[in-house]
Write a protein that holds these residues in place. Structure first.
Motif, PDB file in Angstrom:
ATOM      1  N   VAL A 492       0.856  -1.188   0.000  1.00  0.00           N
ATOM      2  CA  VAL A 492       0.000   0.000   0.000  1.00  0.00           C
ATOM      3  C   VAL A 492       0.892   1.238   0.000  1.00  0.00           C
ATOM      4  CG1 VAL A 492      -1.813   1.253   1.229  1.00  0.00           C
ATOM      5  CG2 VAL A 492      -1.772  -1.254   1.282  1.00  0.00           C
ATOM      6  N   PRO A 493       0.849   2.058  -1.031  1.00  0.00           N
ATOM      7  CA  PRO A 493       1.667   3.274  -1.048  1.00  0.00           C
ATOM      8  C   PRO A 493       1.294   4.192   0.109  1.00  0.00           C
ATOM      9  CG  PRO A 493       0.735   2.825  -3.222  1.00  0.00           C
ATOM     10  CD  PRO A 493       0.048   1.916  -2.265  1.00  0.00           C
ATOM     11  N   ALA A 494       2.312   4.775   0.753  1.00  0.00           N
ATOM     12  CA  ALA A 494       2.074   5.669   1.889  1.00  0.00           C
ATOM     13  C   ALA A 494       2.487   7.086   1.518  1.00  0.00           C
ATOM     14  CB  ALA A 494       2.869   5.200   3.113  1.00  0.00           C
ATOM     15  N   GLN A 495       1.805   8.048   2.132  1.00  0.00           N
ATOM     16  CA  GLN A 495       2.164   9.453   1.929  1.00  0.00           C
ATOM     17  C   GLN A 495       2.652  10.011   3.270  1.00  0.00           C
ATOM     18  OE1 GLN A 495      -1.383  11.478   0.672  1.00  0.00           O
ATOM     19  NE2 GLN A 495      -2.570  10.933   2.498  1.00  0.00           N
ATOM     20  N   GLY A 496       3.853  10.603   3.268  1.00  0.00           N
ATOM     21  CA  GLY A 496       4.412  11.157   4.489  1.00  0.00           C
ATOM     22  C   GLY A 496       3.756  12.475   4.856  1.00  0.00           C
ATOM     23  N   ALA A 542      -1.763   6.499   0.974  1.00  0.00           N
ATOM     24  CA  ALA A 542      -1.930   7.526  -0.060  1.00  0.00           C
ATOM     25  C   ALA A 542      -3.286   7.426  -0.741  1.00  0.00           C
ATOM     26  CB  ALA A 542      -0.808   7.395  -1.096  1.00  0.00           C
ATOM     27  N   ILE A 543      -3.814   6.213  -0.843  1.00  0.00           N
ATOM     28  CA  ILE A 543      -5.067   6.021  -1.574  1.00  0.00           C
ATOM     29  C   ILE A 543      -6.239   6.669  -0.859  1.00  0.00           C
ATOM     30  CG2 ILE A 543      -5.700   3.815  -0.474  1.00  0.00           C
ATOM     31  CD1 ILE A 543      -6.582   2.859  -3.253  1.00  0.00           C
ATOM     32  N   LEU A 544      -6.109   6.925   0.466  1.00  0.00           N
ATOM     33  CA  LEU A 544      -7.197   7.557   1.213  1.00  0.00           C
ATOM     34  C   LEU A 544      -7.220   9.064   1.025  1.00  0.00           C
ATOM     35  CD1 LEU A 544      -7.129   5.621   4.628  1.00  0.00           C
ATOM     36  CD2 LEU A 544      -8.512   5.161   2.598  1.00  0.00           C
ATOM     37  N   GLY A 545      -6.179   9.617   0.415  1.00  0.00           N
ATOM     38  CA  GLY A 545      -6.126  11.058   0.217  1.00  0.00           C
ATOM     39  C   GLY A 545      -5.939  11.786   1.549  1.00  0.00           C
ATOM     40  N   GLU A 546      -6.562  12.966   1.651  1.00  0.00           N
ATOM     41  CA  GLU A 546      -6.465  13.729   2.897  1.00  0.00           C
ATOM     42  C   GLU A 546      -7.315  13.041   3.963  1.00  0.00           C
ATOM     43  OE1 GLU A 546      -7.230  18.290   4.552  1.00  0.00           O
ATOM     44  OE2 GLU A 546      -7.330  17.831   2.403  1.00  0.00           O
ATOM     45  N   VAL A 547      -6.710  12.740   5.080  1.00  0.00           N
ATOM     46  CA  VAL A 547      -7.396  11.956   6.100  1.00  0.00           C
ATOM     47  C   VAL A 547      -7.165  12.566   7.471  1.00  0.00           C
ATOM     48  CG1 VAL A 547      -5.418  10.411   6.429  1.00  0.00           C
ATOM     49  CG2 VAL A 547      -7.706   9.608   7.001  1.00  0.00           C
ATOM     50  N   ASN A 548      -8.173  12.464   8.326  1.00  0.00           N
ATOM     51  CA  ASN A 548      -8.050  12.894   9.714  1.00  0.00           C
ATOM     52  C   ASN A 548      -7.335  11.782  10.475  1.00  0.00           C
ATOM     53  OD1 ASN A 548      -8.426  13.469  12.464  1.00  0.00           O
ATOM     54  ND2 ASN A 548     -10.383  14.496  12.088  1.00  0.00           N
ATOM     55  N   ALA A 549      -6.037  11.941  10.674  1.00  0.00           N
ATOM     56  CA  ALA A 549      -5.219  10.876  11.242  1.00  0.00           C
ATOM     57  C   ALA A 549      -5.666  10.509  12.653  1.00  0.00           C
ATOM     58  CB  ALA A 549      -3.748  11.273  11.231  1.00  0.00           C
ATOM     59  N   THR A 563     -12.935  -6.053  19.537  1.00  0.00           N
ATOM     60  CA  THR A 563     -12.824  -7.406  18.976  1.00  0.00           C
ATOM     61  C   THR A 563     -11.444  -8.020  19.121  1.00  0.00           C
ATOM     62  OG1 THR A 563     -12.234  -6.617  16.755  1.00  0.00           O
ATOM     63  CG2 THR A 563     -14.584  -6.817  17.270  1.00  0.00           C
ATOM     64  N   GLY A 564     -10.459  -7.236  19.562  1.00  0.00           N
ATOM     65  CA  GLY A 564      -9.105  -7.773  19.675  1.00  0.00           C
ATOM     66  C   GLY A 564      -8.319  -7.670  18.391  1.00  0.00           C
ATOM     67  N   ASP A 565      -8.942  -7.207  17.322  1.00  0.00           N
ATOM     68  CA  ASP A 565      -8.250  -7.047  16.039  1.00  0.00           C
ATOM     69  C   ASP A 565      -8.925  -5.902  15.299  1.00  0.00           C
ATOM     70  OD1 ASP A 565      -6.503  -7.402  14.008  1.00  0.00           O
ATOM     71  OD2 ASP A 565      -7.073  -9.458  13.524  1.00  0.00           O
ATOM     72  N   SER A 566      -8.298  -5.432  14.252  1.00  0.00           N
ATOM     73  CA  SER A 566      -8.870  -4.319  13.500  1.00  0.00           C
ATOM     74  C   SER A 566      -8.674  -4.533  12.008  1.00  0.00           C
ATOM     75  CB  SER A 566      -8.237  -2.985  13.921  1.00  0.00           C
ATOM     76  OG  SER A 566      -8.744  -1.925  13.123  1.00  0.00           O
ATOM     77  N   GLY A 567      -9.772  -4.475  11.296  1.00  0.00           N
ATOM     78  CA  GLY A 567      -9.715  -4.522   9.840  1.00  0.00           C
ATOM     79  C   GLY A 567     -10.199  -3.216   9.245  1.00  0.00           C
ATOM     80  N   LEU A 568     -10.309  -2.185  10.111  1.00  0.00           N
ATOM     81  CA  LEU A 568     -10.875  -0.913   9.664  1.00  0.00           C
ATOM     82  C   LEU A 568     -10.064  -0.294   8.542  1.00  0.00           C
ATOM     83  CD1 LEU A 568     -12.920   1.402  10.120  1.00  0.00           C
ATOM     84  CD2 LEU A 568     -11.301   2.382  11.728  1.00  0.00           C
ATOM     85  N   LEU A 569      -8.744  -0.270   8.700  1.00  0.00           N
ATOM     86  CA  LEU A 569      -7.903   0.359   7.679  1.00  0.00           C
ATOM     87  C   LEU A 569      -8.031  -0.378   6.350  1.00  0.00           C
ATOM     88  CD1 LEU A 569      -5.957   2.711   7.415  1.00  0.00           C
ATOM     89  CD2 LEU A 569      -4.087   1.172   7.982  1.00  0.00           C
ATOM     90  N   GLN A 570      -8.003  -1.705   6.407  1.00  0.00           N
ATOM     91  CA  GLN A 570      -8.148  -2.481   5.187  1.00  0.00           C
ATOM     92  C   GLN A 570      -9.521  -2.263   4.560  1.00  0.00           C
ATOM     93  OE1 GLN A 570      -7.152  -6.585   5.659  1.00  0.00           O
ATOM     94  NE2 GLN A 570      -7.833  -7.166   3.616  1.00  0.00           N
ATOM     95  N   LEU A 577     -10.816   1.029  -3.430  1.00  0.00           N
ATOM     96  CA  LEU A 577     -10.568   0.180  -4.590  1.00  0.00           C
ATOM     97  C   LEU A 577     -11.879  -0.214  -5.261  1.00  0.00           C
ATOM     98  CD1 LEU A 577      -7.753  -2.223  -3.294  1.00  0.00           C
ATOM     99  CD2 LEU A 577      -7.517  -0.124  -4.627  1.00  0.00           C
ATOM    100  N   SER A 578     -12.896  -0.469  -4.451  1.00  0.00           N
ATOM    101  CA  SER A 578     -14.195  -0.839  -5.003  1.00  0.00           C
ATOM    102  C   SER A 578     -14.774   0.291  -5.843  1.00  0.00           C
ATOM    103  CB  SER A 578     -15.152  -1.211  -3.868  1.00  0.00           C
ATOM    104  OG  SER A 578     -16.421  -1.536  -4.373  1.00  0.00           O
ATOM    105  N   ARG A 579     -14.655   1.526  -5.342  1.00  0.00           N
ATOM    106  CA  ARG A 579     -15.146   2.661  -6.129  1.00  0.00           C
ATOM    107  C   ARG A 579     -14.333   2.843  -7.399  1.00  0.00           C
ATOM    108  NH1 ARG A 579     -16.051   4.968  -0.920  1.00  0.00           N
ATOM    109  NH2 ARG A 579     -14.072   6.086  -0.915  1.00  0.00           N
ATOM    110  N   MET A 580     -13.009   2.621  -7.316  1.00  0.00           N
ATOM    111  CA  MET A 580     -12.178   2.710  -8.518  1.00  0.00           C
ATOM    112  C   MET A 580     -12.593   1.641  -9.527  1.00  0.00           C
ATOM    113  SD  MET A 580      -8.471   3.286  -6.681  1.00  0.00           S
ATOM    114  CE  MET A 580      -7.565   3.017  -8.208  1.00  0.00           C
TER     115      MET A 580
END
Length: 635
Positions: A492-496, A542-549, A563-570, A577-580
């Motif tokens: 996943v490309p990241a934006q600094g 980077a794919i999320l664009g401007e985001v409230n970190a 739940t002990g795990d997180s799939g929110l970011l994915q 990707l679905s919209r693309m």
């Protein structure tokens, strides 16, 4: 809440045995279904092969459980009604549990709130019975009984009438009892169960299953077919996976066989029915890429592991468990289910075709007309010629007819892959010939394209039926799967961030988040510790664009806590990707050429999950020839 006078010192009292049992009953026996669960589990632990449950008035006036298990001797009966007296553990190891029950609380708790009678006979011993009413036990008496045990509970909660006010209607209680018995029947395919409603002196069998034979999967398949329905079995995938000595077995339905609620989700740990939050979260995570949030998968899954790796003593009703390594179990469920769904390829549920045929079937408007065998080609040609001028040409070319050479390669042409807008007509010269390549494609799973209607639906012919494909939904799924593969291969490309965003958290929350830092970095979110109880967000996907970190971090943290795990970011990345994929796929209203239609079919056959779109809806419907002929009264 506390109305105690501060000047009066409260005294510590030892409660009597009756009060202790009533308090325990409040934890263990919530409603009649809870009593049925405890008694049926005792019967299974006793080695019963057949269990019969009789209830009256929703279990409020009578619950009677009869079994053919090992039974008890007259000497055992008084001890069985004592608190924390059990034959299932010796107390030396409270984790090495191989039975449903182990606390020794069920019978004394039931005897404290109702009128309880236990009749039992062990092999080689005389039959005996004992009665308990409101916590007061009677003497042991002889009784006539075959081997096994009969436990009768009458007037539940008569000793605690306030509890009766919280019970629901008789019908609701019967449904809860039936659900409890069905779950236990799934867990024990080798045991036969009969549930009878004897209210008002009438006997009505509401549920019955005989013991299943065969190996694990054959017996389970037969039992699930009788409880969840044959439709579920026809549209379910067998699951058999393991990881680090934890095994996952059972059946999971295709995404297109989803439900509007979670009523068809049955989870078991070491054979025990549970409703565990972590397991449900893992199940949701496994299907998150195939179902919208308002749809729920249908599954019957069994997790088996060493008893020392799971604690079943964390809930009064033993309906929740705690794993020593929850991440291993969650990962096994997610990977096991996704692997099975990927192997299913383009398969869609049979209920899709059934619903389609049901919608097409006309209302009967007169006596049924039976037709003879289909006319020959010559007879049809003569019929065409005798009709309106030009109608005979219908057998040759017509709108959407596929007559161009059709390559059956599984490679998708550039026009289909790129979603280009080539609007050339789908039909070619009006020569009336169907090419050999197209006819050869009939033997493939999705057949050979025969035409396109309304510039949106591809009609394909198979050896024994017809396939109708939604070209936009199908290609959208293909593009989506391709984008996911590319991201998995390249990361996943990241934006600094020019200025890292500092998020203040509690020390525990910061530690919980930093423990997942490596996983989050693979998804493009890089975090670092920033003093006590704070983290610094340095990169975001980077794919999320401007985001409230900060909001993103706190949402991930909430999911980790829940739940002990997180799939929110994915989930958020896959939503992009679905919209693309939606914007980059073949649009509705585009006329497709023959090779494009066939290439789309071949790509669907080769791509996992292509049987449903990104929202869980089917991308194609297959109608068997026999069903079509039935619509026209030919059978």
């Amino acid at each position: 809440m506390n109305t105690q006078d501060r000047n009066i010192r409260p005294l510590i009292r030892q409660l009597d045995e009756a009060a202790i049992n009533r308090i325990a009953a409040g934890e263990v026996v919530e409603r009649p279904a809870s009593a049925v669960k405890e008694l049926v589990e005792n019967a299974i632990d006793a080695g019963a092969r057949r269990v019969r449950i009789d209830i009256a008035d929703g279990g409020k006036t009578l619950i009677r459980v009869s079994d053919d298990g090992c039974g008890m001797t007259p000497e055992d009966l008084p001890l069985a009604l004592s608190r924390h007296a059990t034959s299932k553990i010796d107390g030396s190891d409270l984790l090495n549990i191989h039975s449903f029950g182990f606390r020794g609380e069920a019978l004394p708790s039931l005897g404290a709130v109702g009128r309880l009678t236990v009749q039992s006979r062990a092999q080689g011993a005389e039959g005996a019975e004992i009665t308990v009413a409101g916590g007061v036990a009677g003497a042991v008496k002889p009784c006539a009984l075959n081997a096994g045990t009969v436990v009768s509970l009458r007037d539940l909660f008569y000793a605690t009438p306030a509890r009766l006010k919280f019970l629901r209607s008789d019908r609701a209680e019967v449904m809860a009892i039936s659900d409890t018995v069905k779950r236990l029947a799934m867990a024990e395919p080798s045991v036969g169960f009969t549930l009878r409603d004897v209210s008002g002196g009438q006997e009505r069998v509401t549920f019955r299953v005989d013991p299943e034979t065969g190996d694990l999967f054959d017996a389970l398949r037969g039992r699930l077919g009788r409880i969840m329905g044959q439709e579920f079995i026809e549209n379910a995938l067998p699951i058999d996976a393991d990881r680090e000595e934890v095994r996952l077995t059972g059946y999971a339905a295709l995404p297109t066989y989803s439900r509007g609620s979670a009523v068809a989700q049955f989870l078991f740990v070491n054979g025990r029915p549970v409703r565990d939050k972590m397991l449900i979260g893992a199940l949701r995570g496994a299907y998150q890429d195939f179902l919208s949030r308002d749809r729920h998968p249908a599954v019957a899954l069994f997790v088996d592991c060493d008893p020392h790796r799971v604690d079943v003593n964390v809930h009064p009703a033993k309906s929740e468990v705690r794993f020593r390594e929850p991440g291993v179990v969650r990962g096994l469920i997610v990977s096991g289910l996704r692997h099975a769904l990927a192997e299913a390829g383009h398969r869609a549920s049979t209920t899709v075709a059934g619903a389609t045929l049901g919608a097409m079937r006309p209302e009967p408007s007169g006596p049924r007309v039976y037709q003879m065998d289909r006319p020959s080609m010559g007879a049809r040609q003569s019929s065409y010629a005798a009709q309106a001028p030009g109608f005979a040409d219908f057998n040759g070319g017509y709108s959407g007819r596929v007559v161009e050479p059709v390559p059956l390669s599984r490679e998708v042409p550039d026009q289909v892959r790129d979603g280009g807008a080539d609007h050339r007509p789908a039909h070619g010269p009006n020569d009336g010939e169907v090419p050999g390549q197209a006819r050869d494609g009939v033997s493939l799973p999705l057949g050979a394209a025969r035409g396109q209607v309304h510039e949106n639906y591809i009609i394909a012919q198979t050896e024994d039926g017809v396939v109708i494909v939604d070209q936009h939904a199908a290609h959208e799924r293909l593009v989506y799967e391709k984008l996911k593969r590319q991201m998995a291969e390249k990361g996943v490309p990241a934006q600094g961030l020019l200025i890292p965003e500092v998020v203040d958290l509690s020390p525990d929350d910061a530690a919980r988040l930093l423990a997942r830092a490596d996983d989050l970095e693979r998804m493009g979110l890089r975090i670092e510790p920033f003093g006590a109880g704070a983290i610094a967000v340095r990169e975001t996907p980077a794919i999320l664009g401007e985001v409230n970190a900060e909001a993103l971090v706190r949402d991930i943290l909430d999911e980790l806590s829940d739940t002990g795990d997180s799939g929110l970011l994915q989930e958020r990345i896959e939503a992009i990707l679905s919209r693309m994929a939606c914007h980059g796929s073949v649009r509705s209203g585009r006329v497709m050429r023959a090779e494009e239609m066939n290439a789309l079919l071949r790509e669907m056959e080769a791509t996992p999950h292509s049987g449903q779109c990104n929202h869980g809806r089917p991308t194609y419907v297959e109608l068997k020839l026999a069903d079509i002929e039935r619509l026209f009264g030919r059978t």
